[in-house]
Design an enzyme around this catalytic site. Structure first.
Site, PDB file in Angstrom:
ATOM      1  N   ASP A   1      -3.111  -0.738  11.370  1.00 47.45           N
ATOM      2  CA  ASP A   1      -3.279   0.600  10.765  1.00 47.45           C
ATOM      3  C   ASP A   1      -4.698   1.110  11.052  1.00 47.45           C
ATOM      4  O   ASP A   1      -5.283   1.848  10.246  1.00 47.45           O
ATOM      5  CB  ASP A   1      -2.999   0.554   9.262  1.00 47.45           C
ATOM      6  CG  ASP A   1      -2.749   1.943   8.656  1.00 47.45           C
ATOM      7  OD1 ASP A   1      -2.625   2.916   9.432  1.00 47.45           O
ATOM      8  OD2 ASP A   1      -2.694   2.058   7.422  1.00 47.45           O
TER       9      ASP A   1
ATOM     10  N   ARG B   1      10.483  -4.753 -15.260  1.00 43.97           N
ATOM     11  CA  ARG B   1      11.739  -4.037 -15.486  1.00 43.97           C
ATOM     12  C   ARG B   1      12.176  -3.232 -14.259  1.00 43.97           C
ATOM     13  O   ARG B   1      13.294  -2.762 -14.186  1.00 43.97           O
ATOM     14  CB  ARG B   1      11.639  -3.139 -16.718  1.00 43.97           C
ATOM     15  CG  ARG B   1      11.917  -3.924 -17.994  1.00 43.97           C
ATOM     16  CD  ARG B   1      12.086  -3.012 -19.181  1.00 43.97           C
ATOM     17  NE  ARG B   1      10.833  -2.804 -19.907  1.00 43.97           N
ATOM     18  CZ  ARG B   1      10.281  -3.698 -20.725  1.00 43.97           C
ATOM     19  NH1 ARG B   1      10.854  -4.868 -20.917  1.00 43.97           N
ATOM     20  NH2 ARG B   1       9.161  -3.427 -21.354  1.00 43.97           N
TER      21      ARG B   1
ATOM     22  N   ASP C   1      -6.068  -7.782   5.956  1.00 41.02           N
ATOM     23  CA  ASP C   1      -7.531  -7.767   6.018  1.00 41.02           C
ATOM     24  C   ASP C   1      -8.185  -8.252   4.728  1.00 41.02           C
ATOM     25  O   ASP C   1      -9.410  -8.331   4.636  1.00 41.02           O
ATOM     26  CB  ASP C   1      -8.064  -6.363   6.385  1.00 41.02           C
ATOM     27  CG  ASP C   1      -7.679  -5.292   5.368  1.00 41.02           C
ATOM     28  OD1 ASP C   1      -6.974  -5.612   4.407  1.00 41.02           O
ATOM     29  OD2 ASP C   1      -8.098  -4.132   5.558  1.00 41.02           O
TER      30      ASP C   1
ATOM     31  N   ASN D   1       0.833  -1.204   0.000  1.00 39.19           N
ATOM     32  CA  ASN D   1       0.000   0.000   0.000  1.00 39.19           C
ATOM     33  C   ASN D   1       0.868   1.254   0.000  1.00 39.19           C
ATOM     34  O   ASN D   1       1.815   1.362   0.777  1.00 39.19           O
ATOM     35  CB  ASN D   1      -0.925   0.016   1.225  1.00 39.19           C
ATOM     36  CG  ASN D   1      -1.864  -1.175   1.221  1.00 39.19           C
ATOM     37  OD1 ASN D   1      -1.828  -2.035   2.100  1.00 39.19           O
ATOM     38  ND2 ASN D   1      -2.689  -1.250   0.207  1.00 39.19           N
TER      39      ASN D   1
END
Ligand SMILES: [Zn+2]
Length: 387
Positions: free
Chosen positions: A277, A230, A251, A222
Site C-alpha cells: 500500500d 456480538r 509494517d 484497516n
C-alpha cells in the site's frame, strides 16, 4: 541465456538442493537437479552462482500506489516506469498499479495511461490495475478523499474497464452499497477479484457479500470493523470464513505485531497476501508529499494526513516479508512464497505465468539468503538488481 547454478530452488512442489535454473527468452526453460546435470553450461550463457542460497519466485505487490516520487495517479508513462525501475530492489517483480478515489476524469486518465503502458523486460511488470475506490464507504474513507466517493455504478465501471484495456484485475469496494449484490456478482463473473475494503459492513453483511462473490478483504484490519463479541465484523469474517483471502500491511504500524500474529495463526499463509500500500514517498527522505490530492507528512516510518490518518505506507515488500519471518513461530520460506508470490499471482489472475518457479513461466526470480536479504532480482530473464 542465464544459468543460475548452485541454487536451492523452491519449485511449486519441492525444494531442489544443488539445482540449476536455465532461463531463456525471459522464461524458465529448465530446472535441473545436480544428478541430472548431463551437459556443461554453454559458453555464451551468463552464469550466476547462487552459492547454495535460496532461489524463490519474485514478489508480487497487488496494492501499491507509488514509489520513488511517482504515483499511479500521475497518469504519466514516466510515473509507471519510475515504479517499475525502483521495485526490483525490494524483490517486487510484478505489481498491480493501484488507483485511489478521485474525480472521474482523474481516474480515467490513470486507467488510459496504464492501458497504453508497455512494461519493459528487466523491470518490474505492471500486470494490471487494482481499482481502490471510488465505490467505498465515507465513514471508513481512511485516506480516500471523501468528496469523490460514489455509489457503485456498473455502467461507469464498464467504461473504465474498456479504457483500461481490460486490465482491471481487482477492485476494492464497500459491499454494503451493493445490497442486492448485482455489481459484485457481475464483477466476479467477469474475472475481477472483488475485495471488500473501506467498508462499514458487519459480519452478516459480509457473509452475504461472500455468497455474492466477494473473495478478499483489502488491507485487513484497516478501514473496516474489528472484532466485537456480538458482531465479529469484517476482521472476524476473515478469520472465520474460509472463502475469504485478505491483504495485510505487515509494517507493525497499520497492524500491530500481536494482530499480525493473531491473524496469521488463524488464517495461515494460504489465505494471506502481503502488500505494501506504498505511496510516492517510498524510497525518498522524510518530508511533505501528496496522496490523492491531499498533503501527506512522511516521517522515518510512516505517512499521515494532517489529522494523523495513515496515508498509505512507505513499506517495501522485502521489509514486509522480513517482518513476518521474524515475528512468527514456525513460519518457513514456503509460507513467505505463498503470501508474497503465489496468493497475489492467483488473486491478480496471473498464476498461469507468474508466482512460482515452474518451467514455462516468466523468469521472475529472487536469490535470497537465510534472512531474506535479496542478492539478485531477475525480472523476465534479465538481472534487474544485485544486492
Ligand atoms: Zn486503502
Amino acid at each position: 541465456m542465464i544459468v543460475v547454478k548452485n541454487a536451492q530452488v523452491y519449485t511449486e512442489s519441492e525444494i531442489i538442493p544443488e539445482a540449476r535454473v536455465v532461463i531463456r527468452d525471459g522464461l524458465i526453460e529448465q530446472i535441473v537437479a545436480k544428478d541430472g546435470l548431463a551437459e556443461d553450461i554453454p559458453p555464451q550463457a551468463q552464469v550466476i552462482d547462487a552459492k547454495h542460497e535460496y532461489v524463490i519466485p519474485g514478489f508480487i505487490d497487488t496494492h501499491i500506489h507509488g514509489a520513488a516520487g511517482a504515483d499511479v495517479m500521475d497518469a504519466m508513462p514516466d510515473a509507471l516506469q519510475t515504479m517499475a525501475e525502483f521495485l526490483p530492489k525490494e524483490g517486487t517483480t510484478a505489481f498491480l498499479a493501484t488507483t485511489i478515489t478521485q474525480a472521474t476524469e482523474k481516474i480515467e486518465q490513470a486507467l488510459r495511461n496504464i492501458a497504453n503502458f508497455k512494461s519493459k523486460p528487466g523491470k518490474s511488470e505492471v500486470i494490471g490495475v487494482h481499482l481502490e475506490g471510488p465505490f467505498v464507504e465515507k465513514t471508513k474513507a481512511g485516506a480516500q478523499p471523501v468528496e469523490y466517493i460514489q455509489k457503485p455504478n456498473m455502467g461507469l465501471f464498464n467504461r473504465w474497464q474498456e479504457l483500461a484495456g481490460n486490465k482491471i484485475k481487482m477492485i476494492t469496494l464497500a459491499p454494503e452499497h451493493d445490497p442486492e449484490g448485482n455489481f459484485i456478482r457481475y464483477l466476479n463473473e467477469t474475472g475481477v477479484t472483488v475485495s471488500a475494503g473501506h467498508t462499514d459492513a458487519g459480519f452478516s453483511e459480509l457473509k452475504r457479500a461472500v455468497r455474492q462473490g466477494v473473495r478478499q478483504l483489502t488491507h485487513l484490519c484497516n478501514a473496516m470493523n474489528g472484532i466485537h463479541h456480538r458482531d465479529i465484523g469484517a476482521v472476524g469474517a476473515a478469520l472465520l470464513l474460509e472463502e475469504l483471502h485478505a491483504e495485510l500491511i505487515a509494517d507493525g504500524i497499520h497492524v500491530s505485531d500481536e494482530m499480525l500474529q493473531l491473524v496469521y495463526h488463524n488464517m495461515g499463509s494460504g489465505r494471506l497476501t502481503l502488500i505494501t500500500d506504498a505511496m510516492r514517498a517510498k524510497g525518498l527522505p522524510p518530508g511533505d508529499y501528496e496522496l490523492g490530492g491531499q498533503p501527506v507528512k512522511v516521517t522515518e516510518d510512516r505517512a499521515v494526513l494532517a489529522d494523523g490518518t495513515l496515508a498509505g505506507s512507505i513499506l517495501s515488500m522485502q521489509e514486509a516479508v522480513k517482518k513476518m519471518f521474524k515475528l512468527l513461530d514456525g513460519i518457513g520460506i514456503r509460507d513467505i512464497i505463498q503470501m508474497a508470490s503465489v496468493n497475489p499471482a492467483k488473486q491478480a489472475g496471473v498464476y498461469d505465468r507468474k508466482g512460482s518457479i515452474t518451467v514455462g513461466k516468466d523468469a521472475d526470480l529472487l536469490i535470497v539468503d537465510a534472512e531474506l536479504n535479496i542478492k539478485y532480482t531477475i525480472c523476465r530473464g534479465i538481472i534487474a538488481h544485485i544486492g
